[in-house]
Design an enzyme around this catalytic site. Sequence first.
Site, short mmCIF file in Angstrom:
data_model
loop_
_atom_site.label_atom_id
_atom_site.label_comp_id
_atom_site.label_asym_id
_atom_site.label_seq_id
_atom_site.Cartn_x
_atom_site.Cartn_y
_atom_site.Cartn_z
N ARG A 1 19.95 -28.82 -10.87
CA ARG A 1 19.21 -29.40 -12.43
C ARG A 1 19.83 -28.63 -13.14
O ARG A 1 19.73 -27.45 -13.41
CB ARG A 1 17.54 -29.61 -11.87
CG ARG A 1 17.01 -30.36 -11.22
CD ARG A 1 17.32 -31.99 -12.01
NE ARG A 1 16.68 -33.04 -11.03
CZ ARG A 1 17.64 -33.50 -10.48
NH1 ARG A 1 18.94 -33.53 -10.30
NH2 ARG A 1 17.08 -34.66 -9.63
N ASP B 1 27.53 -29.77 -11.89
CA ASP B 1 27.39 -31.30 -11.74
C ASP B 1 26.20 -31.87 -12.51
O ASP B 1 25.82 -33.19 -12.49
CB ASP B 1 27.42 -31.76 -10.29
CG ASP B 1 27.29 -33.19 -10.06
OD1 ASP B 1 28.15 -33.90 -10.57
OD2 ASP B 1 26.20 -33.80 -9.53
N GLU C 1 21.67 -33.52 -20.11
CA GLU C 1 22.62 -34.53 -19.62
C GLU C 1 21.97 -36.07 -19.80
O GLU C 1 22.94 -36.98 -20.01
CB GLU C 1 22.83 -34.59 -18.11
CG GLU C 1 21.56 -34.84 -17.19
CD GLU C 1 22.12 -34.68 -15.72
OE1 GLU C 1 22.50 -33.41 -15.36
OE2 GLU C 1 21.60 -35.38 -15.07
N HIS D 1 27.18 -35.75 -12.63
CA HIS D 1 25.94 -36.21 -11.72
C HIS D 1 26.46 -36.84 -10.86
O HIS D 1 25.94 -37.91 -10.53
CB HIS D 1 24.70 -36.54 -12.51
CG HIS D 1 23.43 -36.03 -11.58
ND1 HIS D 1 22.30 -35.72 -12.54
CD2 HIS D 1 23.09 -36.28 -10.54
CE1 HIS D 1 21.27 -35.34 -11.49
NE2 HIS D 1 21.86 -35.77 -10.53
#
Length: 331
Positions: free
Chosen positions: A234, A258, A263, A295
């Site tokens: 996260r 990622d 985001e 992600h």
Amino acid sequence: MKIAFFSTKTYDRTYFDQLIEQTSHTITYFEDLLTEKTATLVKGYDAVCVFVNNPVDRPLLEKISELGIEVVALRSAGFNHVDLEAAQDLGVKIFRVPAYSPEAVAEHTAALILTLNRKTHKAYNRVRENNFSLDGLAGFNLHQKTVGVIGTGTIGTAFCKIMTGFGCDVLAFDPNVNEEAEQIGVSYVDLDELFKKSDIVSLHCPLIPQTRHMINESSISKMKTGVMIINTSRGALIDTAAVINALKQKKIGFLGIDVYEQEENLFFEDLSEEVIQDDEITRLMAFPNALITGHQAFLTAEALREITKITLQNLTDYEEGKPVENEIKAG
Ligand code: NAD
């Protein structure tokens, strides 16, 4: 049940269309996020299905509950984007997909490490331009390096297995020791020792108040100079400003992420024609030793099939009055 499906992508339709016929449910796909503005679309439906990029706060829950929604089916494992207390107060059930393919995320984590280390992304571009020079492409052996894994749940343990396969020494920190990890040779240590000894630090714990910004100025100062930090968990586990500073000072040697703190305003959409307003991500993208993916660690055929199967099974169990083992409650 009549399901209103939000933030639909082509890959969602591919897998849900394959299985929906075998259930008693019907699905209507919407490309929009479920927000207070789009909530009117849910009138006449029993359940909404949303992804991890869709905040589900109290005002939204109040609105969809008024419109007759009984269930929010998350097609994700993470649920820190949902106000569970509000859902409980309103009697709206929240279901999730706790573990669909830990290997998908663990393998993407390994891909970030290998790409950053062996610079395959740079080599690919060079060779396409007939540039076969090897200057600047030297990496390091993973064999006998120390990897610090924070969080040894399903994904963290799958990742530990991959890294022990490379011949790494794996250290771990987790308040709950996992015997399976210990059996493959993982040593549990305290966080300070993990930071001090690791060549690579990889995050696999949930975002909770205790883990928010756990990678910050103080923890980075305890790490080796040139450390590689990897985050597929996260975004807010990392204090982005502190990481940018440490990359500038060459304290952090490599960063692979990622997930990103801000985001939700960026990821999952094609913004190639837009001017990005987020200065921190544009600064991160400018570092030659930082690698960002949007992600996608979960995105394998096996994971998508499993997410689809479990999401629909959760709704079937609820409809049939059976206990839903993947229901999440406040507290
Ligand atoms: P899990 O619940 O199986 O494991 C989490 C582990 O973290 C547990 O062992 C728990 O004891 C540990 N933990 C809790 N508090 C901790 C702390 N303070 N310090 C260290 N460890 C702590 O979860 P999982 O399925 O392995 O998922 C791990 C993370 O990966 C989650 O944050 C999840 O949201 C994220 N995730 C990312 C993607 C992606 O596509 N990038 C996909 C799925 C999951």
